[in-house]
Motif scaffolding. Structure first.
Motif, mmCIF file in Angstrom:
data_model
loop_
_atom_site.group_PDB
_atom_site.id
_atom_site.type_symbol
_atom_site.label_atom_id
_atom_site.label_comp_id
_atom_site.label_asym_id
_atom_site.label_seq_id
_atom_site.Cartn_x
_atom_site.Cartn_y
_atom_site.Cartn_z
ATOM 1 N N TYR A 37 4.488 -4.143 8.777
ATOM 2 C CA TYR A 37 4.909 -3.134 7.814
ATOM 3 C C TYR A 37 5.043 -3.721 6.414
ATOM 4 C CZ TYR A 37 7.331 0.855 5.840
ATOM 5 O OH TYR A 37 7.669 1.925 5.063
ATOM 6 N N ARG A 43 3.549 2.837 7.757
ATOM 7 C CA ARG A 43 4.165 2.822 9.084
ATOM 8 C C ARG A 43 3.134 3.002 10.206
ATOM 9 N NH1 ARG A 43 9.006 2.755 10.849
ATOM 10 N NH2 ARG A 43 9.580 3.618 12.855
ATOM 11 N N ALA A 46 1.037 -0.053 10.576
ATOM 12 C CA ALA A 46 1.872 -1.133 11.109
ATOM 13 C C ALA A 46 2.080 -0.966 12.611
ATOM 14 C CB ALA A 46 3.210 -1.185 10.381
ATOM 15 N N GLU A 99 10.592 2.761 4.607
ATOM 16 C CA GLU A 99 11.219 1.442 4.493
ATOM 17 C C GLU A 99 12.629 1.469 5.043
ATOM 18 O OE1 GLU A 99 14.462 -0.037 2.346
ATOM 19 O OE2 GLU A 99 13.319 1.363 1.186
#
Length: 180
Positions: A37, A43, A46, A99
């Motif tokens: 990430y 996202r 990742a 995040e």
């Protein structure tokens, strides 16, 4: 879990125990996801690369050196996959809102302090994701994964001086971005 515990699990996996690999995935999935990430800033990508990293690790477990810790080996494998993905195409969309979903090692009891740290992390992630990908991966491997220059050069299949240059330029650009 101690390195010797990881080595025991790897040994079990190599002898055919799939549940042992499930334990390794449980132990390292958060840290591997965090690497992906931080490097990719997306996202969904990742998550995909985290899964791919564990599949590749399983298929290449015979190449794992039991004299070294499993965690750094696994995270380096993931970082290298991210580097290869970035070389194939530069990701353009960064999920800055996601995040907040990154797991934190220590829960913070003071909400005001938590807010300040969250804002600082947001700025850092935003600055990292604005770095050119070759600098971002160099910063990730050196500062977050604590690889040596030589290990970085081997991981990225780049000359040692190129790795040093990418890290130097990445730090300079990151500092400039954080000052803005």
């Amino acid at each position: 879990m101690a390195v010797s515990g990881d080595q025991a699990l790897v040994k079990k996996v190599l002898s055919g125990d799939l549940d042992a690999y499930g334990e390794l995935v449980q132990i390292y999935q958060s840290s591997v996801f965090n690497v992906c990430y931080r490097v990719l800033g997306n996202r969904r990508d990742a998550e995909d690369l985290t899964q791919e990293a564990f599949l590749r690790a399983y298929n290449n477990l015979v190449s794992y050196d039991p004299g070294r810790p499993f965690g750094p080996w696994m995270r380096t494998l993931a970082a290298n996959l991210c580097y290869n993905k970035l070389n194939r195409r530069e990701l353009t969309q960064v999920d800055l809102e996601d995040e907040r979903d990154l797991p934190e090692k220590d829960a913070i009891q003071n909400p005001e302090k938590a807010l300040v740290i969250s804002q600082e992390n947001h700025k850092l992630y935003q600055a990292l994701w604005n770095l050119p990908h070759q600098y971002r991966i160099a910063v990730e491997l050196y500062h977050f994964q604590e690889l040596s220059y030589q290990e970085m050069a081997q991981t990225l299949n780049l000359p040692l001086n190129t790795v040093r240059s990418h890290l130097y330029r990445g730090r300079q650009k990151l500092a400039a971005l954080l000052e803005e």
